[in-house]
Design an enzyme around this catalytic site. Structure first.
Site, short mmCIF file in Angstrom:
data_model
loop_
_atom_site.label_atom_id
_atom_site.label_comp_id
_atom_site.label_asym_id
_atom_site.label_seq_id
_atom_site.Cartn_x
_atom_site.Cartn_y
_atom_site.Cartn_z
N HIS A 12 -37.04 18.41 31.82
CA HIS A 12 -37.75 18.39 30.52
C HIS A 12 -36.99 19.11 29.40
N MET A 15 -31.71 16.12 27.00
CA MET A 15 -31.85 15.27 25.81
C MET A 15 -33.03 14.30 26.00
N GLY A 17 -35.42 14.20 28.65
CA GLY A 17 -36.67 14.84 29.08
C GLY A 17 -37.40 15.48 27.91
N LEU A 106 -35.16 7.01 36.08
CA LEU A 106 -34.21 6.59 35.04
C LEU A 106 -32.83 6.41 35.65
N SER A 108 -29.09 3.89 34.88
CA SER A 108 -28.11 3.74 33.80
C SER A 108 -27.49 2.35 33.89
N SER A 109 -27.02 1.85 32.74
CA SER A 109 -26.45 0.49 32.72
C SER A 109 -25.20 0.38 33.60
N THR A 165 -29.41 1.91 28.44
CA THR A 165 -28.01 1.77 28.05
C THR A 165 -27.49 3.15 27.62
N HIS A 180 -20.62 12.36 26.24
CA HIS A 180 -20.40 10.93 26.01
C HIS A 180 -19.71 10.73 24.67
N ARG A 222 -19.71 -1.03 23.63
CA ARG A 222 -20.85 -0.27 24.15
C ARG A 222 -22.07 -0.53 23.28
N ASP A 282 -10.49 3.73 29.60
CA ASP A 282 -11.37 2.89 28.77
C ASP A 282 -12.73 2.70 29.44
N1 LIG Z 1 -27.20 10.46 28.24
C1 LIG Z 1 -27.02 9.15 28.43
O1 LIG Z 1 -26.23 8.48 27.72
C2 LIG Z 1 -27.77 8.44 29.51
C3 LIG Z 1 -28.65 9.09 30.37
N2 LIG Z 1 -29.33 8.37 31.32
C4 LIG Z 1 -30.22 9.04 32.28
O2 LIG Z 1 -31.25 9.76 31.60
C5 LIG Z 1 -31.60 10.92 32.36
C6 LIG Z 1 -31.53 12.16 31.49
O3 LIG Z 1 -30.22 12.30 30.94
P1 LIG Z 1 -29.90 13.33 29.75
O4 LIG Z 1 -31.17 13.82 29.18
O5 LIG Z 1 -28.88 12.68 28.91
O6 LIG Z 1 -29.19 14.51 30.54
P2 LIG Z 1 -29.16 16.09 30.19
O7 LIG Z 1 -27.93 16.58 30.83
O8 LIG Z 1 -29.39 16.31 28.75
O9 LIG Z 1 -30.42 16.65 30.97
C7 LIG Z 1 -30.46 16.64 32.37
C8 LIG Z 1 -31.56 17.56 32.82
O10 LIG Z 1 -31.53 17.58 34.25
C9 LIG Z 1 -31.85 18.86 34.69
N3 LIG Z 1 -31.19 19.13 35.98
C10 LIG Z 1 -29.90 18.86 36.33
N4 LIG Z 1 -29.67 19.33 37.58
C11 LIG Z 1 -30.82 19.92 38.00
C12 LIG Z 1 -31.22 20.59 39.17
N5 LIG Z 1 -30.37 20.76 40.21
N6 LIG Z 1 -32.49 21.09 39.26
C13 LIG Z 1 -33.35 20.94 38.23
N7 LIG Z 1 -33.05 20.30 37.09
C14 LIG Z 1 -31.80 19.79 36.97
C15 LIG Z 1 -31.32 19.83 33.63
O11 LIG Z 1 -32.18 20.96 33.65
P3 LIG Z 1 -31.83 22.40 32.96
O12 LIG Z 1 -31.63 22.11 31.51
O13 LIG Z 1 -33.03 23.23 33.21
O14 LIG Z 1 -30.59 22.90 33.64
C16 LIG Z 1 -31.42 19.00 32.36
O15 LIG Z 1 -32.55 19.36 31.61
C17 LIG Z 1 -30.67 10.97 33.56
O16 LIG Z 1 -31.29 10.38 34.67
C18 LIG Z 1 -29.51 10.10 33.12
O17 LIG Z 1 -28.86 9.52 34.21
C19 LIG Z 1 -29.17 7.02 31.45
C20 LIG Z 1 -28.33 6.33 30.64
C21 LIG Z 1 -27.54 6.97 29.62
C1 LIG Z 2 -23.86 6.34 29.86
C2 LIG Z 2 -22.63 6.06 30.64
O1 LIG Z 2 -21.59 6.96 30.29
C3 LIG Z 2 -20.37 6.84 31.01
O2 LIG Z 2 -19.72 5.64 30.73
P1 LIG Z 2 -19.00 5.28 29.39
O3 LIG Z 2 -19.89 4.41 28.61
O4 LIG Z 2 -17.67 4.74 29.69
O5 LIG Z 2 -18.92 6.73 28.74
P2 LIG Z 2 -18.43 7.48 27.44
O6 LIG Z 2 -19.52 7.51 26.47
O7 LIG Z 2 -17.90 8.80 27.89
O8 LIG Z 2 -17.20 6.63 26.87
C4 LIG Z 2 -17.36 5.38 26.26
C5 LIG Z 2 -16.05 4.87 25.71
O9 LIG Z 2 -15.65 5.71 24.63
C6 LIG Z 2 -14.29 6.10 24.76
N1 LIG Z 2 -14.05 7.35 24.03
C7 LIG Z 2 -13.26 7.47 22.93
N2 LIG Z 2 -13.18 8.74 22.54
C8 LIG Z 2 -14.00 9.45 23.39
C9 LIG Z 2 -14.32 10.83 23.44
O10 LIG Z 2 -13.85 11.67 22.66
N3 LIG Z 2 -15.18 11.20 24.43
C10 LIG Z 2 -15.71 10.31 25.32
N4 LIG Z 2 -16.59 10.75 26.26
N5 LIG Z 2 -15.39 8.99 25.29
C11 LIG Z 2 -14.54 8.56 24.32
C12 LIG Z 2 -14.09 6.16 26.26
O11 LIG Z 2 -12.73 6.12 26.60
C13 LIG Z 2 -14.86 4.92 26.69
O12 LIG Z 2 -14.08 3.76 26.51
C14 LIG Z 2 -20.47 6.73 32.48
O13 LIG Z 2 -19.53 7.53 33.08
C15 LIG Z 2 -21.81 6.59 33.02
O14 LIG Z 2 -22.16 7.82 33.46
C16 LIG Z 2 -22.86 6.08 32.12
O15 LIG Z 2 -23.90 5.67 32.58
#
Ligand SMILES: NC(=O)C1=CN([C@@H]2O[C@H](COP(=O)(O)OP(=O)(O)OC[C@H]3O[C@@H](n4cnc5c(N)ncnc54)[C@H](OP(=O)(O)O)[C@@H]3O)[C@@H](O)[C@H]2O)C=CC1
Ligand SMILES: C[C@H]1O[C@H](OP(=O)(O)OP(=O)(O)OC[C@H]2O[C@@H](n3cnc4c(=O)[nH]c(N)nc43)[C@H](O)[C@@H]2O)[C@@H](O)[C@@H](O)C1=O
Length: 328
Positions: A12, A15, A17, A106, A108-109, A165, A180, A222, A282
């Site tokens: 929770h 980002m 949660g 949840l 991921s793509s 996504t 990311h 993306r 990439d």
């Molecule tokens: N970010 C993205 O681009 C994407 C995210 N998702 C999915 O969305 C979901 C949330 O991602 P996002 O919010 O970005 O990730 P964050 O890293 O922002 O948040 C992840 C959360 O998970 C908790 N967590 C991690 N490990 C543990 C553990 N061992 N025990 C308890 N809590 C834990 C952390 O808790 P604490 O803060 O208390 O440490 C944190 O609040 C994930 O399932 C992710 O795979 C899917 C697609 C894309």
């Molecule tokens: C959500 C998704 O996120 C991950 O996949 P991804 O989409 O490849 O992730 P990304 O956001 O880190 O990168 C997207 C693209 O962007 C380019 N890129 C350029 N410049 C920077 C840069 O400065 N940082 C990062 N991180 N990437 C960069 C990078 O080289 C790539 O081509 C998964 O591992 C997987 O976990 C998943 O589910």
């Protein structure tokens, strides 16, 4: 489901949660439960079992995971595979044993094959090899989807998986080694225009912005969804009974990483050079979601990319002093 249903949001403070928490609060849900990873380590089966025994949540939303960008996924395959399987296995199995009525997982793509036809339909799952930079994370997520599907099939329970996504927004991770692409670009462009501002007039500073180095070739495509839209989709899934087990969540629109860079550069006001570092991966060439199942169910994204980037940059400017660097 009513407004006093006891809902546990795992992760929770993250980002996603935290956005789900805010969305549920705004809709009047009064019994939300959250625990930090320090209070409850979801990797620990006994701790999770005790927590469910004690709290008895009626609904569970799993937004807890080891999350990171392309480089973190590529460099730490074991953590991305094992921690994610441990967290989700403990949550799913404890939910089943505690008779939790509804569970939202949840994924991921990146669960879809690297070279699957575009846009990605849910039925393409397990039809080809995965993208190597994130196959470990993807395999963990696939087992989560399958665990929920198995429970649905065997026990008839309302356990579903949403596949978002690439996400971005307020409370994102801006650490340059683990983030990311979208938050990384915001921070890089912003910091590249900063040093000059203190020393030069704004006109001179415009010319003097430092170059920004981005990863890969800039050609991959993306799709990006603002985190509040995902939270809205989760609330929608909570309040409606879905017929199936797996639903993509996205905008259905993508762009190249180079186009994204130009958009963020413009929003941030950076005018310097962009350098592409070809030693960095990439990743998958394209992963555009087919979002028609969600659209047919009655949900679609509302926040456009330009607006979402503006809101994320505003949040970055207000909060940049507080960022904790996330290191694995
Ligand atoms: N970010 C993205 O681009 C994407 C995210 N998702 C999915 O969305 C979901 C949330 O991602 P996002 O919010 O970005 O990730 P964050 O890293 O922002 O948040 C992840 C959360 O998970 C908790 N967590 C991690 N490990 C543990 C553990 N061992 N025990 C308890 N809590 C834990 C952390 O808790 P604490 O803060 O208390 O440490 C944190 O609040 C994930 O399932 C992710 O795979 C899917 C697609 C894309
Ligand atoms: C959500 C998704 O996120 C991950 O996949 P991804 O989409 O490849 O992730 P990304 O956001 O880190 O990168 C997207 C693209 O962007 C380019 N890129 C350029 N410049 C920077 C840069 O400065 N940082 C990062 N991180 N990437 C960069 C990078 O080289 C790539 O081509 C998964 O591992 C997987 O976990 C998943 O589910």
């Amino acid at each position: 489901m009513n407004k006093t249903t006891k809902i546990y949001i795992a992760g929770h403070r993250g980002m996603v949660g935290s956005a789900i928490w805010r969305a549920l609060e705004a809709k009047g849900y009064t019994h939300l439960i959250g625990k930090t990873s320090k209070e409850l380590d979801l990797k620990s089966q006994p701790e999770v079992a005790d927590f469910f025994e004690c709290e008895k949540p009626e609904v569970v939303i799993d937004a807890a995971a080891r999350v990171g960008g392309i480089l973190a996924n590529n460099n730490y395959p074991y953590q991305f595979l094992m921690e994610n399987m441990q967290i989700q296995n403990n949550l799913i199995d404890s939910s089943l044993k505690a008779d939790v009525a509804k569970f939202i997982f949840l994924g991921s793509s990146c669960i879809y094959p690297k070279l699957a036809p575009q846009p990605l339909k849910e039925e393409y799952l397990l039809t080809g090899p995965l993208e190597p930079t994130n196959e470990w994370y993807a395999i963990a997520k696939i087992t989560g989807v399958k665990a929920c599907e198995a429970i649905r099939k065997q026990f008839g329970k309302d356990y579903i998986s949403l596949m978002p996504t690439n996400l971005y927004g307020t409370h994102d991770n801006f650490d340059l080694t683990t983030s990311h692409v979208l938050p990384a670009m915001i921070r890089k462009f912003h910091e590249a225009k900063q040093p000059q501002l203190s020393m030069l007039s704004e006109v001179e500073a415009d010319k003097e912005h430092l170059p920004v180095t981005l990863w890969g070739s800039g050609t991959p495509m993306r799709e990006f969804l603002f985190v509040e839209d995902l939270a809205d989709a989760v609330v929608f899934a909570l309040e409606n009974k879905f017929q199936d087990n797996l639903y993509n969540v996205g905008t259905g629109v993508d762009l190249t990483i180079k186009e994204l860079a130009e958009l963020i550069q413009k929003t941030v006001g950076h005018t310097g050079e962009i350098i592409w570092d070809s030693s960095k991966p990439d990743g998958t060439p394209r992963k555009l979601m087919d979002v028609s199942k969600m659209t047919d169910a009655g949900w679609k994204a509302k926040v456009g990319l330009e607006e979402g980037i503006k809101r994320t940059y505003e949040w970055f400017l207000e909060n940049q002093e507080n960022f904790k660097e996330v290191k694995l």
